[in-house]
Design a protein around this motif. Structure first.
Motif, PDB file in Angstrom:
ATOM      1  N   LEU A  63      44.051  38.343  50.737  1.00  0.00           N
ATOM      2  CA  LEU A  63      45.035  37.531  50.013  1.00  0.00           C
ATOM      3  C   LEU A  63      44.842  37.662  48.503  1.00  0.00           C
ATOM      4  O   LEU A  63      45.822  37.771  47.745  1.00  0.00           O
ATOM      5  CB  LEU A  63      44.931  36.067  50.442  1.00  0.00           C
ATOM      6  CG  LEU A  63      45.335  35.766  51.879  1.00  0.00           C
ATOM      7  CD1 LEU A  63      44.967  34.329  52.233  1.00  0.00           C
ATOM      8  CD2 LEU A  63      46.808  36.026  52.095  1.00  0.00           C
ATOM      9  N   THR A  64      43.593  37.661  48.072  1.00  0.00           N
ATOM     10  CA  THR A  64      43.303  37.821  46.652  1.00  0.00           C
ATOM     11  C   THR A  64      43.777  39.183  46.172  1.00  0.00           C
ATOM     12  O   THR A  64      44.414  39.285  45.119  1.00  0.00           O
ATOM     13  CB  THR A  64      41.796  37.645  46.393  1.00  0.00           C
ATOM     14  OG1 THR A  64      41.421  36.319  46.795  1.00  0.00           O
ATOM     15  CG2 THR A  64      41.452  37.857  44.927  1.00  0.00           C
ATOM     16  N   TYR A  65      43.500  40.213  46.946  1.00  0.00           N
ATOM     17  CA  TYR A  65      43.937  41.556  46.562  1.00  0.00           C
ATOM     18  C   TYR A  65      45.457  41.605  46.436  1.00  0.00           C
ATOM     19  O   TYR A  65      45.988  42.137  45.468  1.00  0.00           O
ATOM     20  CB  TYR A  65      43.463  42.586  47.594  1.00  0.00           C
ATOM     21  CG  TYR A  65      43.770  44.000  47.177  1.00  0.00           C
ATOM     22  CD1 TYR A  65      42.822  44.755  46.512  1.00  0.00           C
ATOM     23  CD2 TYR A  65      45.013  44.567  47.430  1.00  0.00           C
ATOM     24  CE1 TYR A  65      43.099  46.052  46.097  1.00  0.00           C
ATOM     25  CE2 TYR A  65      45.298  45.855  47.020  1.00  0.00           C
ATOM     26  CZ  TYR A  65      44.336  46.595  46.364  1.00  0.00           C
ATOM     27  OH  TYR A  65      44.630  47.872  45.955  1.00  0.00           O
ATOM     28  N   TYR A  66      46.142  41.037  47.403  1.00  0.00           N
ATOM     29  CA  TYR A  66      47.608  41.035  47.385  1.00  0.00           C
ATOM     30  C   TYR A  66      48.128  40.388  46.104  1.00  0.00           C
ATOM     31  O   TYR A  66      48.991  40.945  45.426  1.00  0.00           O
ATOM     32  CB  TYR A  66      48.148  40.290  48.610  1.00  0.00           C
ATOM     33  CG  TYR A  66      49.652  40.245  48.634  1.00  0.00           C
ATOM     34  CD1 TYR A  66      50.384  41.261  49.226  1.00  0.00           C
ATOM     35  CD2 TYR A  66      50.346  39.198  48.050  1.00  0.00           C
ATOM     36  CE1 TYR A  66      51.769  41.248  49.225  1.00  0.00           C
ATOM     37  CE2 TYR A  66      51.729  39.170  48.042  1.00  0.00           C
ATOM     38  CZ  TYR A  66      52.430  40.190  48.637  1.00  0.00           C
ATOM     39  OH  TYR A  66      53.809  40.160  48.630  1.00  0.00           O
ATOM     40  N   HIS A  67      47.618  39.235  45.770  1.00  0.00           N
ATOM     41  CA  HIS A  67      48.131  38.494  44.612  1.00  0.00           C
ATOM     42  C   HIS A  67      47.613  39.041  43.274  1.00  0.00           C
ATOM     43  O   HIS A  67      48.253  38.834  42.245  1.00  0.00           O
ATOM     44  CB  HIS A  67      47.832  37.009  44.762  1.00  0.00           C
ATOM     45  CG  HIS A  67      48.648  36.399  45.856  1.00  0.00           C
ATOM     46  ND1 HIS A  67      50.001  36.188  45.742  1.00  0.00           N
ATOM     47  CD2 HIS A  67      48.303  35.993  47.112  1.00  0.00           C
ATOM     48  CE1 HIS A  67      50.465  35.663  46.871  1.00  0.00           C
ATOM     49  NE2 HIS A  67      49.460  35.544  47.710  1.00  0.00           N
ATOM     50  N   ASP A  68      46.497  39.746  43.291  1.00  0.00           N
ATOM     51  CA  ASP A  68      45.982  40.378  42.075  1.00  0.00           C
ATOM     52  C   ASP A  68      46.682  41.703  41.763  1.00  0.00           C
ATOM     53  O   ASP A  68      46.519  42.235  40.670  1.00  0.00           O
ATOM     54  CB  ASP A  68      44.478  40.646  42.189  1.00  0.00           C
ATOM     55  CG  ASP A  68      43.633  39.409  41.938  1.00  0.00           C
ATOM     56  OD1 ASP A  68      44.185  38.372  41.503  1.00  0.00           O
ATOM     57  OD2 ASP A  68      42.414  39.474  42.199  1.00  0.00           O
TER      58      ASP A  68
ATOM     59  N   PRO B 173      50.324  42.666  42.293  1.00  0.00           N
ATOM     60  CA  PRO B 173      51.719  42.489  42.710  1.00  0.00           C
ATOM     61  C   PRO B 173      52.572  43.749  42.588  1.00  0.00           C
ATOM     62  O   PRO B 173      53.418  44.015  43.465  1.00  0.00           O
ATOM     63  CB  PRO B 173      52.244  41.371  41.806  1.00  0.00           C
ATOM     64  CG  PRO B 173      51.342  41.381  40.620  1.00  0.00           C
ATOM     65  CD  PRO B 173      49.994  41.833  41.133  1.00  0.00           C
ATOM     66  N   GLU B 174      52.373  44.531  41.547  1.00  0.00           N
ATOM     67  CA  GLU B 174      53.177  45.749  41.395  1.00  0.00           C
ATOM     68  C   GLU B 174      52.879  46.748  42.507  1.00  0.00           C
ATOM     69  O   GLU B 174      53.792  47.348  43.072  1.00  0.00           O
ATOM     70  CB  GLU B 174      52.940  46.376  40.023  1.00  0.00           C
ATOM     71  CG  GLU B 174      53.524  45.554  38.886  1.00  0.00           C
ATOM     72  CD  GLU B 174      53.241  46.161  37.532  1.00  0.00           C
ATOM     73  OE1 GLU B 174      52.954  47.377  37.458  1.00  0.00           O
ATOM     74  OE2 GLU B 174      53.318  45.413  36.544  1.00  0.00           O
ATOM     75  N   GLU B 175      51.613  46.926  42.804  1.00  0.00           N
ATOM     76  CA  GLU B 175      51.223  47.832  43.893  1.00  0.00           C
ATOM     77  C   GLU B 175      51.808  47.364  45.223  1.00  0.00           C
ATOM     78  O   GLU B 175      52.350  48.171  45.984  1.00  0.00           O
ATOM     79  CB  GLU B 175      49.697  47.907  43.992  1.00  0.00           C
ATOM     80  CG  GLU B 175      49.220  48.762  45.148  1.00  0.00           C
ATOM     81  CD  GLU B 175      47.712  48.720  45.342  1.00  0.00           C
ATOM     82  OE1 GLU B 175      47.227  49.498  46.161  1.00  0.00           O
ATOM     83  OE2 GLU B 175      47.026  47.901  44.679  1.00  0.00           O
ATOM     84  N   MET B 176      51.728  46.078  45.493  1.00  0.00           N
ATOM     85  CA  MET B 176      52.214  45.561  46.770  1.00  0.00           C
ATOM     86  C   MET B 176      53.739  45.670  46.856  1.00  0.00           C
ATOM     87  O   MET B 176      54.281  45.972  47.917  1.00  0.00           O
ATOM     88  CB  MET B 176      51.730  44.125  46.985  1.00  0.00           C
ATOM     89  CG  MET B 176      50.206  43.991  47.021  1.00  0.00           C
ATOM     90  SD  MET B 176      49.316  45.189  48.076  1.00  0.00           S
ATOM     91  CE  MET B 176      49.948  44.772  49.676  1.00  0.00           C
ATOM     92  N   ARG B 177      54.453  45.452  45.733  1.00  0.00           N
ATOM     93  CA  ARG B 177      55.912  45.637  45.725  1.00  0.00           C
ATOM     94  C   ARG B 177      56.264  47.092  45.999  1.00  0.00           C
ATOM     95  O   ARG B 177      57.203  47.387  46.742  1.00  0.00           O
ATOM     96  CB  ARG B 177      56.513  45.174  44.403  1.00  0.00           C
ATOM     97  CG  ARG B 177      56.770  43.679  44.342  1.00  0.00           C
ATOM     98  CD  ARG B 177      57.648  43.307  43.150  1.00  0.00           C
ATOM     99  NE  ARG B 177      57.071  43.657  41.859  1.00  0.00           N
ATOM    100  CZ  ARG B 177      56.239  42.898  41.171  1.00  0.00           C
ATOM    101  NH1 ARG B 177      55.877  41.720  41.639  1.00  0.00           N
ATOM    102  NH2 ARG B 177      55.761  43.295  40.005  1.00  0.00           N
ATOM    103  N   ALA B 178      55.514  48.020  45.415  1.00  0.00           N
ATOM    104  CA  ALA B 178      55.771  49.447  45.641  1.00  0.00           C
ATOM    105  C   ALA B 178      55.532  49.826  47.100  1.00  0.00           C
ATOM    106  O   ALA B 178      56.312  50.589  47.680  1.00  0.00           O
ATOM    107  CB  ALA B 178      54.881  50.289  44.722  1.00  0.00           C
ATOM    108  N   ILE B 179      54.505  49.277  47.694  1.00  0.00           N
ATOM    109  CA  ILE B 179      54.226  49.550  49.112  1.00  0.00           C
ATOM    110  C   ILE B 179      55.354  49.025  49.978  1.00  0.00           C
ATOM    111  O   ILE B 179      55.828  49.701  50.896  1.00  0.00           O
ATOM    112  CB  ILE B 179      52.869  48.936  49.520  1.00  0.00           C
ATOM    113  CG1 ILE B 179      51.737  49.735  48.869  1.00  0.00           C
ATOM    114  CG2 ILE B 179      52.711  48.868  51.033  1.00  0.00           C
ATOM    115  CD1 ILE B 179      50.392  49.081  48.945  1.00  0.00           C
ATOM    116  N   GLU B 180      55.807  47.812  49.702  1.00  0.00           N
ATOM    117  CA  GLU B 180      56.903  47.235  50.482  1.00  0.00           C
ATOM    118  C   GLU B 180      58.179  48.048  50.281  1.00  0.00           C
ATOM    119  O   GLU B 180      58.923  48.288  51.233  1.00  0.00           O
ATOM    120  CB  GLU B 180      57.131  45.777  50.115  1.00  0.00           C
ATOM    121  CG  GLU B 180      58.170  45.083  50.968  1.00  0.00           C
ATOM    122  CD  GLU B 180      57.892  45.159  52.466  1.00  0.00           C
ATOM    123  OE1 GLU B 180      58.881  45.316  53.245  1.00  0.00           O
ATOM    124  OE2 GLU B 180      56.728  45.087  52.885  1.00  0.00           O
TER     125      GLU B 180
END
Length: 93
Positions: free
Chosen positions: A57-62, A64-71
């Motif tokens: 969860l910490t990684y996800y919220h730390d 955000p740009e990477e996680m948006r790109a993955i999605e």
């Protein structure tokens, strides 16, 4: 449950996941934040430490740009291959 502290790595499918497992950061976040499961429940169901859930969860919220790109990449792949799937309602006997 493993007592080893897991790191978040990008070895499988170029998506962040728990080291040594195929459990992705995105999956853990969805279980807790979208489905509303308690972090302890997620940990118990997947035989991981509850600390691993919080790390994800910490990684996800730390990141955000990477996680948006993955999605975005995941959604693009779904759209690119949608024509290869069959809707169960379209199957006739």
């Amino acid at each position: 449950m493993s007592q080893m502290a897991r790191r978040i790595v990008r070895e499988l499918h170029d998506e962040p996941h728990l080291e040594g497992r195929r459990i992705t950061v995105q999956f853990i976040r969805a279980q807790v934040e979208e489905r509303g499961l308690d972090p302890r429940t997620v940990a118990d169901r997947h035989d991981i430490d509850v600390a691993d859930v919080y790390r994800a969860l910490t990684y996800y919220h730390d990141n955000p740009e990477e996680m948006r790109a993955i999605e975005h990449d995941r959604q693009s792949a779904v759209e690119d291959y949608e024509h290869l799937t069959t809707d169960p309602d379209d199957i006739t006997d």
